[in-house]
Design an enzyme around this catalytic site. Structure first.
Site: not given
Lengths: 222, 222
Positions: A40, A109, A138
């Site tokens: 990521r 997702s 996040k």
């Protein structure tokens, strides 16, 4: 390369690794039995992600661990990753499929049954479902409530592709996620920020396996 | 689709358009004679860029205007753009070429002779060179000094692929950029924030053409 077999899924984020490199964290996670790694590293440039991706590809291929790239289909192709994971604001699953072909693993997702059903219809191979317990990885308020194992169960009832739970998951709370029907669990901090990422991975894998054994036993009793 | 023929090059950024949509700005620029549009919109999601890209592809194809996508090779392929523009921290030119094939137009940002020579060697079709006069479009201090038309001339001497100057360019200062050897000029604000984007585009094209006529005349005299 079958997401149904993924028990523990590591999502990389070097900013949470307390000074260690992502490569180092991934190496430790592989020792601990991780099944799949998602590149990521949202904060870094495409060039950096590409270069790190080449290194991760070598490392994961040697260990027979799957490698998925977050969001960027082009980087996934460039580093010969096993697939891509797209969110609801990334490229659509259908477009990723067109660009990567039928063999690629495409994850999506989903946090609702509706999103999950749509992603399956669009051709996703697995779902990342969360945030299960809320998350601090996040930029989400730490106290934001997660969707809970209940939603995992509802989504597992509605789709036939494997589900990976994500968000605030640790070895201590992974059990209910697997019992609710998730094939595995995905984590960032639990492994990346751990004092001993290898041990953290082992504990996570073990928690998922134990829950699945219990679940299977219950299924047999019924 | 020959970057040598690009006189005026619009880089999109809706946040600077004073309430107008990017589609509206591009439509006006096309009326004013724009040669190429680059879909940038760095602040928005991949999904939004993809969806806007599909609309821009239709609009530009109808008008025979080239369409380039900033950074994202996957979005460029997905919307059937003419090519991609990569910066020094994006995917390497060689990787973009491998993913897009020989027909695609691949541009690369360069601000030094060294970067320009490398990009040409790597197979770039054109260079975006800047910031010529400094810029306020990206998060660069407004008073940061640009590299000036002198650097354009130095790079034009060192490479044989076409150059597009970028950074703080308007119809008033585009002339020296073209005279220094740039095929054209790229702008964000000059068109996007203009009261009349069509007129701004016309003036920019005219400034570049006038400078080229003067340059050609001088070349003939020599």
């Amino acid at each position: 390369m079958n997401p149904s077999n993924w028990r523990a899924y590591l999502v990389t984020q070097e900013s949470l690794s307390e000074g260690r490199s992502t490569l180092e964290i991934v190496r430790s996670a592989i020792e601990g039995g991780i099944d799949v790694v998602q590149l990521r590293e949202k904060e870094t440039s495409a060039r950096s992600r590409y270069e790190l991706g080449l290194e991760l590809r070598e490392l994961t291929a040697d260990a027979d661990v799957d490698l998925i790239v977050n969001d960027r289909v082009d980087i996934a192709r460039a580093i010969d990753a096993d697939g891509v994971h797209v969110g609801q604001t990334d490229l659509p699953v259908t477009v990723a499929r067109e660009l990567l072909g039928p063999e690629a693993v495409i994850g999506c997702s989903a946090s609702t049954v509706e999103e999950a059903v749509e992603a399956e219809a669009d051709g996703a191979d697995y779902l990342g479902v969360g945030s299960v317990y809320g998350t601090t990885s996040k930029n989400v308020p730490a106290d934001e409530e997660g969707i809970g194992p209940e939603r995992i169960a509802a989504i597992a009832d509605a789709v036939s592709i494997p589900i990976v739970g994500i968000g605030g998951i640790t070895a201590d709370n992974a059990g209910p996620v697997a019992e609710a029907g998730a094939a595995g669990v995905a984590v960032v901090s639990d492994i990346t920020a751990a004092d001993d990422p290898t041990a953290a991975t082992e504990e996570l894998v073990s928690a998922v396996e134990t829950a699945k054994v219990l679940e299977d036993a219950e299924d047999t009793e019924r």
